[in-house]
Design an enzyme around this catalytic site. Sequence first.
Site, PDB file in Angstrom:
ATOM      1  N   GLU A  73      52.010  18.103  22.833  1.00  0.00           N
ATOM      2  CA  GLU A  73      53.429  17.437  22.394  1.00  0.00           C
ATOM      3  C   GLU A  73      54.253  18.420  21.480  1.00  0.00           C
ATOM      4  OE1 GLU A  73      52.463  12.744  22.419  1.00  0.00           O
ATOM      5  OE2 GLU A  73      51.491  13.550  20.978  1.00  0.00           O
ATOM      6  N   TYR A 119      59.336   2.813  -2.538  1.00  0.00           N
ATOM      7  CA  TYR A 119      58.619   4.066  -2.177  1.00  0.00           C
ATOM      8  C   TYR A 119      58.798   4.446  -0.761  1.00  0.00           C
ATOM      9  CZ  TYR A 119      56.598   4.878  -6.689  1.00  0.00           C
ATOM     10  OH  TYR A 119      56.615   5.177  -8.049  1.00  0.00           O
TER      11      TYR A 119
END
Length: 210
Positions: A73, A119
């Site tokens: 990949e 976050y």
Amino acid sequence: MTEAQTRLLLVELAGSLFARGFSVGSAGNISVRLDDGYLITPTNSSLGRLDPARLSRLDRAFMHVSGDKPSKEVFMHRAVYTARPDAGAVVHLHSTMATAVACLPDVDAANPIPPLTPYFVMRVGRSMPIIAYYRPGDPAMEPAIHAAARDARAVLLANHGPVVSGKTLTDAVYAAEELEEAAKLFLLLRGAAPRLLTATQVDDLLATFA
């Protein structure tokens, strides 16, 4: 950081992800940008059992120059790096909760996980689109990832898993971890009406922590 130090850090962080269940078997791959090329985890390797000396070394054109054969990949990582000059590393995982979200047919494909926590916004950003399904290893997904990555630090591959970038290797790993926790929260809250961060709060986070 020297290349030798980068190799050791990649192996350390990959091992930590594996030990905590963010990847299983030989799933997932990680890459990091160097001054003159890239390092990437080898094909069919486990993130929990990497050898720093055997990491795949690619040149600036993403051609294999040394180490073990690179992940099949590579094109996925190339798509992100060419779309995002600020990306210093890319993490692709099959982490359970994020992949679960990528399997849901009824979520917003442009931004499936809403701004639940500061976050998540700080690490992942304003948006994280789902890329249409492609067979794993199919290079035909590269243009789709490239197009999405120009405006997003992370994407979800439908029925496959997340691809996350960061300015540094540590940043990319932290973002992948935060994405998994955000996905878990999202799944826990499905069917409820959670309080989301407002657009103003999101803008403030991005302006403050960009």
